[in-house]
Design an enzyme around this catalytic site. Sequence first.
Site, PDB file in Angstrom:
ATOM      1  N   SER A 167       2.697  -1.508  10.427  1.00 49.25           N
ATOM      2  CA  SER A 167       4.133  -1.499  10.753  1.00 49.25           C
ATOM      3  C   SER A 167       4.885  -2.788  10.439  1.00 49.25           C
ATOM      4  O   SER A 167       5.879  -3.096  11.100  1.00 49.25           O
ATOM      5  CB  SER A 167       4.344  -1.127  12.229  1.00 49.25           C
ATOM      6  OG  SER A 167       3.928   0.201  12.461  1.00 49.25           O
ATOM      7  N   LYS A 193       0.052   4.284  -0.349  1.00 48.60           N
ATOM      8  CA  LYS A 193      -0.604   5.499   0.183  1.00 48.60           C
ATOM      9  C   LYS A 193      -0.348   6.676  -0.766  1.00 48.60           C
ATOM     10  O   LYS A 193      -0.242   6.471  -1.960  1.00 48.60           O
ATOM     11  CB  LYS A 193      -0.115   5.787   1.602  1.00 48.60           C
ATOM     12  CG  LYS A 193      -0.221   4.551   2.488  1.00 48.60           C
ATOM     13  CD  LYS A 193      -0.167   4.847   3.942  1.00 48.60           C
ATOM     14  CE  LYS A 193      -0.304   3.539   4.722  1.00 48.60           C
ATOM     15  NZ  LYS A 193      -0.462   3.706   6.130  1.00 48.60           N
ATOM     16  N   GLU A 235      -6.112  -4.409  10.655  1.00 39.73           N
ATOM     17  CA  GLU A 235      -5.111  -3.370  10.836  1.00 39.73           C
ATOM     18  C   GLU A 235      -5.434  -2.542  12.076  1.00 39.73           C
ATOM     19  O   GLU A 235      -6.215  -1.585  12.002  1.00 39.73           O
ATOM     20  CB  GLU A 235      -5.101  -2.431   9.636  1.00 39.73           C
ATOM     21  CG  GLU A 235      -4.813  -3.118   8.321  1.00 39.73           C
ATOM     22  CD  GLU A 235      -4.085  -2.176   7.375  1.00 39.73           C
ATOM     23  OE1 GLU A 235      -3.026  -2.568   6.890  1.00 39.73           O
ATOM     24  OE2 GLU A 235      -4.555  -1.057   7.146  1.00 39.73           O
ATOM     25  N   HIS A 278      -9.969   1.514   4.768  1.00 40.59           N
ATOM     26  CA  HIS A 278      -8.712   1.788   5.469  1.00 40.59           C
ATOM     27  C   HIS A 278      -8.955   2.822   6.583  1.00 40.59           C
ATOM     28  O   HIS A 278      -9.722   3.761   6.394  1.00 40.59           O
ATOM     29  CB  HIS A 278      -7.653   2.306   4.492  1.00 40.59           C
ATOM     30  CG  HIS A 278      -6.283   2.287   5.083  1.00 40.59           C
ATOM     31  ND1 HIS A 278      -5.866   3.234   5.986  1.00 40.59           N
ATOM     32  CD2 HIS A 278      -5.257   1.413   4.934  1.00 40.59           C
ATOM     33  CE1 HIS A 278      -4.627   2.952   6.367  1.00 40.59           C
ATOM     34  NE2 HIS A 278      -4.231   1.848   5.741  1.00 40.59           N
ATOM     35  N   GLU A 328      -7.334   5.219   7.627  1.00 42.65           N
ATOM     36  CA  GLU A 328      -7.053   6.618   7.279  1.00 42.65           C
ATOM     37  C   GLU A 328      -8.263   7.258   6.605  1.00 42.65           C
ATOM     38  O   GLU A 328      -8.441   8.470   6.661  1.00 42.65           O
ATOM     39  CB  GLU A 328      -5.796   6.689   6.390  1.00 42.65           C
ATOM     40  CG  GLU A 328      -4.527   6.523   7.230  1.00 42.65           C
ATOM     41  CD  GLU A 328      -3.348   5.911   6.498  1.00 42.65           C
ATOM     42  OE1 GLU A 328      -3.354   5.866   5.254  1.00 42.65           O
ATOM     43  OE2 GLU A 328      -2.414   5.457   7.182  1.00 42.65           O
ATOM     44  N   ASN A 332       0.858  -1.181   0.000  1.00 45.60           N
ATOM     45  CA  ASN A 332       0.000   0.000   0.000  1.00 45.60           C
ATOM     46  C   ASN A 332       0.901   1.241   0.000  1.00 45.60           C
ATOM     47  O   ASN A 332       1.482   1.585   1.025  1.00 45.60           O
ATOM     48  CB  ASN A 332      -0.901  -0.029   1.248  1.00 45.60           C
ATOM     49  CG  ASN A 332      -1.729   1.237   1.383  1.00 45.60           C
ATOM     50  OD1 ASN A 332      -1.810   2.046   0.461  1.00 45.60           O
ATOM     51  ND2 ASN A 332      -2.342   1.420   2.545  1.00 45.60           N
ATOM     52  N   GLY A 335       1.835   2.700  10.948  1.00 46.88           N
ATOM     53  CA  GLY A 335       2.836   3.760  10.860  1.00 46.88           C
ATOM     54  C   GLY A 335       3.508   4.117  12.172  1.00 46.88           C
ATOM     55  O   GLY A 335       4.167   5.150  12.278  1.00 46.88           O
TER      56      GLY A 335
HETATM   57  P1  PGA Z   1       2.301   0.770   7.644  1.00 45.24           P
HETATM   58  O1  PGA Z   1       0.868   0.908   6.930  1.00 45.24           O
HETATM   59  O2  PGA Z   1       2.888  -0.540   7.189  1.00 45.24           O
HETATM   60  O3  PGA Z   1       3.088   1.954   7.134  1.00 45.24           O
HETATM   61  O4  PGA Z   1       2.073   0.804   9.093  1.00 45.24           O
HETATM   62  C1  PGA Z   1       0.020  -0.167   6.777  1.00 45.24           C
HETATM   63  C2  PGA Z   1      -1.265   0.305   6.166  1.00 45.24           C
HETATM   64  O5  PGA Z   1      -1.776   1.344   6.591  1.00 45.24           O
HETATM   65  O6  PGA Z   1      -1.789  -0.315   5.252  1.00 45.24           O
END
Ligand code: PGA
Length: 245
Positions: free
Chosen positions: A206, A13, A169, A100, A102, A11, A175
Amino acid sequence: MTNKYMIFIANWKMFGGLNSLNTINSVNRFLKKFKYKKLIKIIYCPPSTLINPMSVKLKNSKISVGAQNCHENQKSGAFTGSINTSMLKNVGARYVIIGHSENRQSGESNELINRKIKSALKFGLKVIFCVGETSQERKKKFTNKILTKQIKLGLKKIDNKKNILISYEPVWAIGTGVIPKTKELLKTINFIKKKFKNYKVLYGGSVNPKNINQLKNIDNLDGFLIGGASQNSKKFIDIIKKTYN
Ligand code: PGA
Protein backbone atom coordinates in the site's frame (compact mmCIF):
# COMPACT_ATOMS: atom_id res chain seq x y z
CA MET A 1 14.13 13.74 3.43
CA THR A 2 16.60 11.14 2.48
CA ASN A 3 19.83 11.42 0.55
CA LYS A 4 20.73 7.80 0.27
CA TYR A 5 20.58 5.21 -2.48
CA MET A 6 17.02 3.92 -2.84
CA ILE A 7 15.38 1.30 -5.03
CA PHE A 8 11.85 1.75 -6.39
CA ILE A 9 10.19 -1.33 -7.81
CA ALA A 10 6.95 -1.22 -9.78
CA ASN A 11 4.98 -4.43 -9.51
CA TRP A 12 2.21 -4.29 -12.11
CA LYS A 13 0.79 -7.68 -11.11
CA MET A 14 -1.77 -9.00 -13.64
CA PHE A 15 -2.46 -5.60 -15.18
CA GLY A 16 -1.47 -3.96 -18.42
CA GLY A 17 -1.31 -4.45 -22.16
CA LEU A 18 0.86 -3.00 -24.91
CA ASN A 19 -0.79 0.41 -24.46
CA SER A 20 0.43 0.57 -20.87
CA LEU A 21 4.03 0.78 -22.06
CA ASN A 22 3.50 4.46 -22.87
CA THR A 23 3.11 5.24 -19.19
CA ILE A 24 6.85 4.69 -18.80
CA ASN A 25 7.73 7.58 -21.10
CA SER A 26 7.05 10.16 -18.44
CA VAL A 27 8.99 8.18 -15.83
CA ASN A 28 11.93 8.02 -18.20
CA ARG A 29 11.77 11.77 -18.84
CA PHE A 30 11.50 12.43 -15.13
CA LEU A 31 14.48 10.23 -14.33
CA LYS A 32 16.73 12.01 -16.82
CA LYS A 33 16.13 15.36 -15.15
CA PHE A 34 15.78 14.31 -11.53
CA LYS A 35 18.28 15.96 -9.22
CA TYR A 36 18.89 12.73 -7.32
CA LYS A 37 18.94 10.42 -10.34
CA LYS A 38 22.32 8.99 -9.38
CA LEU A 39 20.88 7.88 -6.08
CA ILE A 40 17.91 5.94 -7.36
CA LYS A 41 17.28 2.66 -9.11
CA ILE A 42 13.96 2.01 -10.81
CA ILE A 43 12.85 -1.51 -11.71
CA TYR A 44 9.63 -2.28 -13.57
CA CYS A 45 8.10 -5.73 -13.16
CA PRO A 46 5.31 -5.96 -15.73
CA PRO A 47 3.37 -9.13 -16.56
CA SER A 48 5.44 -11.63 -18.58
CA THR A 49 3.74 -10.59 -21.81
CA LEU A 50 5.32 -7.14 -21.54
CA ILE A 51 8.84 -8.02 -20.43
CA ASN A 52 10.29 -8.09 -23.90
CA PRO A 53 8.59 -5.02 -25.41
CA MET A 54 9.32 -3.10 -22.23
CA SER A 55 13.00 -4.03 -22.19
CA VAL A 56 13.32 -3.09 -25.87
CA LYS A 57 11.70 0.25 -25.12
CA LEU A 58 14.02 0.84 -22.16
CA LYS A 59 17.17 -0.25 -23.95
CA ASN A 60 18.95 3.07 -23.50
CA SER A 61 17.37 3.90 -20.20
CA LYS A 62 18.60 3.39 -16.66
CA ILE A 63 15.32 1.73 -15.77
CA SER A 64 15.57 -2.07 -15.46
CA VAL A 65 12.95 -4.69 -16.18
CA GLY A 66 12.06 -7.66 -14.01
CA ALA A 67 9.63 -10.57 -13.98
CA GLN A 68 7.03 -11.28 -11.31
CA ASN A 69 7.67 -14.98 -10.89
CA CYS A 70 9.49 -17.90 -12.51
CA HIS A 71 9.50 -21.68 -12.72
CA GLU A 72 12.08 -23.42 -10.53
CA ASN A 73 13.44 -25.76 -13.19
CA GLN A 74 16.77 -24.67 -14.56
CA LYS A 75 16.32 -26.71 -17.70
CA SER A 76 13.51 -26.27 -20.18
CA GLY A 77 10.93 -29.03 -20.25
CA ALA A 78 7.32 -30.08 -20.42
CA PHE A 79 5.83 -27.52 -18.01
CA THR A 80 2.83 -26.07 -19.78
CA GLY A 81 2.33 -22.39 -19.07
CA SER A 82 5.62 -21.93 -17.22
CA ILE A 83 8.66 -19.77 -17.87
CA ASN A 84 12.07 -20.43 -16.34
CA THR A 85 14.74 -17.95 -15.40
CA SER A 86 16.97 -18.45 -18.43
CA MET A 87 13.97 -17.67 -20.64
CA LEU A 88 13.26 -14.52 -18.66
CA LYS A 89 16.86 -13.41 -18.98
CA ASN A 90 16.75 -14.14 -22.68
CA VAL A 91 13.91 -11.67 -23.27
CA GLY A 92 15.39 -8.82 -21.25
CA ALA A 93 14.55 -9.37 -17.59
CA ARG A 94 17.33 -8.53 -15.15
CA TYR A 95 15.37 -9.09 -11.94
CA VAL A 96 12.66 -11.46 -10.77
CA ILE A 97 10.20 -11.20 -7.88
CA ILE A 98 10.13 -14.47 -5.94
CA GLY A 99 8.01 -15.43 -2.93
CA HIS A 100 5.29 -12.83 -3.32
CA SER A 101 2.50 -13.54 -0.85
CA GLU A 102 -0.03 -13.77 -3.67
CA ASN A 103 1.92 -16.82 -4.86
CA ARG A 104 2.63 -18.15 -1.36
CA GLN A 105 -1.13 -18.06 -0.78
CA SER A 106 -1.68 -20.29 -3.78
CA GLY A 107 0.65 -22.92 -2.39
CA GLU A 108 4.23 -21.78 -3.02
CA SER A 109 6.37 -23.26 -0.23
CA ASN A 110 9.64 -21.97 1.22
CA GLU A 111 11.41 -24.93 -0.38
CA LEU A 112 10.03 -24.10 -3.81
CA ILE A 113 10.98 -20.47 -3.33
CA ASN A 114 14.52 -21.59 -2.47
CA ARG A 115 14.74 -23.53 -5.73
CA LYS A 116 13.44 -20.56 -7.69
CA ILE A 117 16.01 -18.23 -6.12
CA LYS A 118 18.83 -20.65 -6.92
CA SER A 119 17.67 -20.86 -10.51
CA ALA A 120 17.43 -17.07 -10.84
CA LEU A 121 20.94 -16.53 -9.48
CA LYS A 122 22.35 -19.25 -11.69
CA PHE A 123 21.12 -17.46 -14.80
CA GLY A 124 22.23 -14.04 -13.65
CA LEU A 125 18.94 -12.57 -12.54
CA LYS A 126 18.80 -10.48 -9.40
CA VAL A 127 16.15 -11.55 -6.94
CA ILE A 128 13.46 -9.48 -5.26
CA PHE A 129 12.69 -11.86 -2.42
CA CYS A 130 9.34 -11.17 -0.74
CA VAL A 131 8.56 -12.12 2.83
CA GLY A 132 5.84 -11.11 5.26
CA GLU A 133 3.43 -12.24 7.94
CA THR A 134 -0.36 -12.54 7.74
CA SER A 135 -2.58 -10.48 10.03
CA GLN A 136 -3.28 -13.53 12.18
CA GLU A 137 0.41 -14.19 12.62
CA ARG A 138 0.91 -10.56 13.52
CA LYS A 139 -1.85 -10.68 16.12
CA LYS A 140 -0.18 -13.67 17.73
CA LYS A 141 3.12 -11.72 17.71
CA PHE A 142 4.72 -14.26 15.40
CA THR A 143 6.07 -11.72 12.94
CA ASN A 144 9.77 -12.15 13.72
CA LYS A 145 9.45 -15.90 13.89
CA ILE A 146 7.70 -16.11 10.52
CA LEU A 147 10.17 -13.76 8.85
CA THR A 148 13.12 -15.71 10.20
CA LYS A 149 11.66 -18.96 8.90
CA GLN A 150 10.80 -17.57 5.47
CA ILE A 151 14.22 -15.98 5.00
CA LYS A 152 16.23 -18.89 6.41
CA LEU A 153 14.46 -21.48 4.27
CA GLY A 154 14.20 -19.28 1.21
CA LEU A 155 17.93 -18.58 1.30
CA LYS A 156 19.04 -22.05 2.38
CA LYS A 157 22.49 -22.79 0.98
CA ILE A 158 22.58 -19.45 -0.78
CA ASP A 159 25.15 -16.79 -0.05
CA ASN A 160 24.72 -13.94 -2.45
CA LYS A 161 23.95 -10.73 -0.63
CA LYS A 162 24.74 -8.59 -3.62
CA ASN A 163 22.08 -10.01 -5.89
CA ILE A 164 19.21 -10.48 -3.48
CA LEU A 165 16.92 -7.71 -2.29
CA ILE A 166 14.69 -8.67 0.60
CA SER A 167 11.28 -7.05 0.37
CA TYR A 168 9.28 -7.02 3.58
CA GLU A 169 5.63 -7.10 2.63
CA PRO A 170 3.19 -7.69 5.47
CA VAL A 171 0.33 -9.61 3.85
CA TRP A 172 -2.23 -7.47 5.67
CA ALA A 173 -0.79 -4.31 4.15
CA ILE A 174 -0.89 -5.43 0.52
CA GLY A 175 -3.65 -3.73 -1.44
CA THR A 176 -5.50 -2.70 1.72
CA GLY A 177 -4.45 0.93 2.08
CA VAL A 178 -3.15 0.12 5.56
CA ILE A 179 0.55 0.39 6.42
CA PRO A 180 2.38 -0.51 9.62
CA LYS A 181 2.97 2.16 12.22
CA THR A 182 6.36 3.81 11.88
CA LYS A 183 7.69 2.35 15.12
CA GLU A 184 6.54 -1.15 14.25
CA LEU A 185 8.03 -1.04 10.76
CA LEU A 186 11.29 0.40 12.00
CA LYS A 187 11.55 -2.41 14.51
CA THR A 188 10.79 -5.14 11.98
CA ILE A 189 13.25 -3.80 9.39
CA ASN A 190 15.91 -3.52 12.10
CA PHE A 191 15.20 -7.08 13.13
CA ILE A 192 15.68 -8.36 9.55
CA LYS A 193 18.82 -6.32 9.03
CA LYS A 194 20.38 -7.46 12.27
CA LYS A 195 19.59 -11.09 11.68
CA PHE A 196 20.45 -11.16 7.98
CA LYS A 197 23.37 -8.80 7.77
CA ASN A 198 24.32 -6.88 4.64
CA TYR A 199 21.11 -7.47 2.75
CA LYS A 200 19.24 -4.56 1.32
CA VAL A 201 15.70 -4.49 2.74
CA LEU A 202 12.73 -2.85 1.03
CA TYR A 203 9.17 -2.30 2.16
CA GLY A 204 6.05 -3.12 0.14
CA GLY A 205 2.32 -2.88 0.89
CA SER A 206 0.00 0.00 0.00
CA VAL A 207 2.80 2.49 -0.64
CA ASN A 208 1.21 5.60 -2.15
CA PRO A 209 1.95 9.32 -2.65
CA LYS A 210 0.27 10.15 0.67
CA ASN A 211 1.81 7.67 3.06
CA ILE A 212 5.29 7.98 1.54
CA ASN A 213 5.80 11.03 3.74
CA GLN A 214 5.52 8.74 6.73
CA LEU A 215 7.40 5.80 5.21
CA LYS A 216 10.40 7.84 4.13
CA ASN A 217 11.18 8.54 7.78
CA ILE A 218 12.12 4.92 8.24
CA ASP A 219 15.75 5.51 7.55
CA ASN A 220 16.93 1.91 7.58
CA LEU A 221 14.92 1.10 4.44
CA ASP A 222 16.64 0.67 1.07
CA GLY A 223 13.58 1.20 -1.08
CA PHE A 224 9.98 0.37 -1.86
CA LEU A 225 8.03 -2.25 -3.77
CA ILE A 226 4.98 -0.53 -5.15
CA GLY A 227 1.96 -2.36 -6.52
CA GLY A 228 -1.27 -0.50 -7.28
CA ALA A 229 0.24 3.00 -7.30
CA SER A 230 2.96 2.00 -9.78
CA GLN A 231 0.50 1.54 -12.62
CA ASN A 232 -0.04 5.27 -12.63
CA SER A 233 3.20 6.99 -13.58
CA LYS A 234 2.18 10.27 -11.98
CA LYS A 235 1.71 8.55 -8.64
CA PHE A 236 4.90 6.55 -9.08
CA ILE A 237 6.94 9.70 -9.84
CA ASP A 238 5.28 11.46 -6.92
CA ILE A 239 6.38 8.71 -4.56
CA ILE A 240 9.98 8.99 -5.76
CA LYS A 241 10.01 12.79 -5.60
CA LYS A 242 8.53 12.89 -2.10
CA THR A 243 11.05 10.36 -0.84
CA TYR A 244 13.77 12.92 -1.58
CA ASN A 245 11.82 15.97 -0.56
P1 PGA B 1 0.26 -2.74 -3.25
O1 PGA B 1 1.09 -4.06 -3.66
O2 PGA B 1 1.22 -1.59 -3.34
O3 PGA B 1 -0.83 -2.65 -4.29
O4 PGA B 1 -0.24 -2.95 -1.89
C1 PGA B 1 2.39 -4.27 -3.25
C2 PGA B 1 2.83 -5.62 -3.71
O5 PGA B 1 2.07 -6.58 -3.57
O6 PGA B 1 3.93 -5.78 -4.23
